[in-house]
Scaffold this active site. Sequence first.
Site, PDB file in Angstrom:
ATOM      1  N   ASP A 326       0.861  -1.177   0.000  1.00 44.82           N
ATOM      2  CA  ASP A 326       0.000   0.000   0.000  1.00 44.82           C
ATOM      3  C   ASP A 326       0.902   1.233   0.000  1.00 44.82           C
ATOM      4  OD1 ASP A 326      -2.264   1.591   0.062  1.00 44.82           O
ATOM      5  OD2 ASP A 326      -3.220   0.474   1.670  1.00 44.82           O
ATOM      6  N   GLU A 526     -10.198   7.094   4.670  1.00 46.31           N
ATOM      7  CA  GLU A 526      -9.097   6.566   5.474  1.00 46.31           C
ATOM      8  C   GLU A 526      -9.019   7.264   6.837  1.00 46.31           C
ATOM      9  OE1 GLU A 526      -5.494   5.363   3.495  1.00 46.31           O
ATOM     10  OE2 GLU A 526      -6.451   5.538   1.538  1.00 46.31           O
TER      11      GLU A 526
END
Length: 840
Positions: A326, A526
């Site tokens: 990621d 997020e």
Amino acid sequence: MKAHLRLLIILFFMSTLSPSCGPENDSPQDNTNIIHPENWPQLESPVPIDVDIEKRIDDLMASMSLEELVGQTIQADISAIKPEDLLTYRLGSILNGGNSAPNYDVRTPATEWLKLADAFYAASMNTSKGHNAIPILWGTDAVHGHNNIIGATIFPHNIGLGATRNPELIRQIGAVTAREVIVTGMDWTFAPTLAVVRNDRWGRTYEGYSEDPEIVAEYATSMVEGLQGKVGTPEFLSDEHVLATAKHYLGDGGTKDGNDQGDNIDSEEDLRDIHGAGYPPALEAGVQTVMASFSSWHGQKMHGSKALLNDVLKERMGFNGFVVGDWNGHGQVPGCENTDCPASLIAGLDMFMAPNSWKGLYENTLAQARSGELPRERLEDAVRRILRVKFRLGLFEKPTPSERPLAGDLAVLGAPDHLSVARQAVRESLVLLKNQNNLLPLKTDQTVLVAGKGADDIGKICGGWTYSWQGTGNTKENFPNGTSIWDGIQTAIEAGGGKALLSEDGSFEEKPDVAVVVFGEDPYAEFMGDRDDVDYLPDDGLELLKQFKEAGIPTVSIFISGRPLWVNPELNASDAFVAAWLPGTQGAGVADVLLRKPEGAVNWDFKGKLSYSWPRTAAQTSLNRHDETYDPLFPYGYGLSYADDGTLAQLSEDPGLKRVGGRKENIFQNGKPLSGWTLKGETADKDGEVIDAIVQIGEALTIRSVDRNAQEDAKQVEWSGQTQASLVLIGSEIDLARESNGDMAIALQYRVDQKPEGPVKLFMSTGSGRRTEIDVSRLFSEATAGTWTQTDIKLSCFAEGGADMSRVSTIFGLSSSSAFTITISEIRLATNEGQAVCPE
């Protein structure tokens, strides 16, 4: 000697991550972080190793230089790499992060995306410097449709899809998404998210289908097959399908306190059976890539866990695709940096996601491969896996992206049959929580007023990951194929002979028969969405509901949210209450269920059932069925239909928690103003709200999102020196007189990137424009450039300068007419423990 010592350190670190290495395995003191692969599911890949493909890989790798091998393991973001860079650096992949787009415009037309895809592809296939022609692989976050592209079909976020309980619908959504991704020349989506969300404080709650592994496991198969096609059939990785990604491996939905990128401290059994439930089905459906999680398990970062990446995923569960990282996640592994992390590759990562760190990472990884610090065998295994997936996708046979089937066919984006699937998803995701006196469904031959900030705002009901990372700054005009909730209600009411009124603030001249109030969370993504509890704080919806109740008008609440929230006051003030989640661009699907047919019959009934338990108090942040002390307001699986008794008794309006902090204390965190504040850039004749990754205010001021500790968690502000310009945080007036008298300070975390060439002023102002300045030129000119620091500035400095601290509306302003660059990560009010100053 240095490389040798470093290798010993890495090997020691790896021994703590693997059950088969090192003395930690024999330690009786702590076995909580030991993985036992033999206790995990043993699988065989449904996509077996193809001898012919492996021979092609052998032949290709035999001709590849070490530079080319290393390049395949690195993925760069299009904001930080140009197509011509690939002529020298033969990277394996590119991505467009949430705020990245051609020409730095997240709302650029689809045709520009395809042009850029062609350019990167052509560069990767260019052999003029003696390199091999290895097609680049483009990955994108198409997580609720092709959500980066104007005109694409945008579906409800996963939390809503979980409520539908319809695996076949999920398969159709995956297939639609794949077709639309191909239109813009991309090959790969970073979906589905298989997180099993156990704490609703997490800012990514809406990305998970459910709190329960059952739904996640079932949907994993459906979404992977929708995106990639079904294994064993001609449709698998056909010209109408793309690569899928099972993410985030592993345990991202179970971090302590719901902290994004945090630490999961569950048992190995729960890690396997709850958080890992979606992975065996995804692997058995043939998913070709798996993304490592930012998170940790008992302190061990997933990007460095050999036990989980290699021993469990690849060896025990037979995964023969590749593991991608990621966003700079490798840099969080102990001993690593964004530009330097052999430990991740050694642990089992195959491709670094190195958006803006790719060049330094490439150079260091190449050096480590040359020295032996990165074993050749591990490097070649990673490259083989990446090439295997590229061959399976047929990438070596495919022409330039724009010449592929579907590519450039703009009619596919938001095609009528695609929009129909999205509208069905909206209908089936709605969960009816209350229906007092059977108010719903509404007749269409009456006057219906639609109010609230979400009534005609498609951007709000789409949520995060829509055109930009945070999903902010979108207007209705940005959604050419979209319908708002108001649009749907207006169309249906007028078709039924009634009258529809739109009034965001709830005002009216003609009293309506019923009011529909659309309110809820603003978009976030997020860690920007992490929170302390599940209390829905904004009171705009509640005030409207009370206003209508006092006027004797029945009310229907449409609640927009990315998680279940404590809304007892709103439930009490509503006659009917619908959890609509984040429905996407087809808001008219709400009206399909809310309103009767013109002749009076039910049009569509409510079908949605909660895939997350609904809290009884605002303190119930971790609330999951099968908990020992399970006491929700509405349990998992709850959802009324029109045949049910929708009566709900008066609820307690005590949130069940002691509120600490609030708007006054928290102002700007993680690169974003907190609720109640707006970040703007201003000059004498221009101003603009900072909502995108790059905002230009004339030629005087440039404001960019940059990384400090996490993705885009800071703002870099650059004054060109051409004219006076200011960065301001503004809101409605607040009273800071008590805080000023109490010797509190405004704490600023910053890094001076370019020292000021002239005066810099820090200021506060009132709503009437009265401004009080402090000269901070010396503070910034004497700072060490490139170094993060914190300075606490007493509020009393402003009071002594004549500021009316009881009416502050600009709580932070920074102004200069000289060249100057500063990066800011946090602004907050803090107690003065002797460190606060008044700058001289």
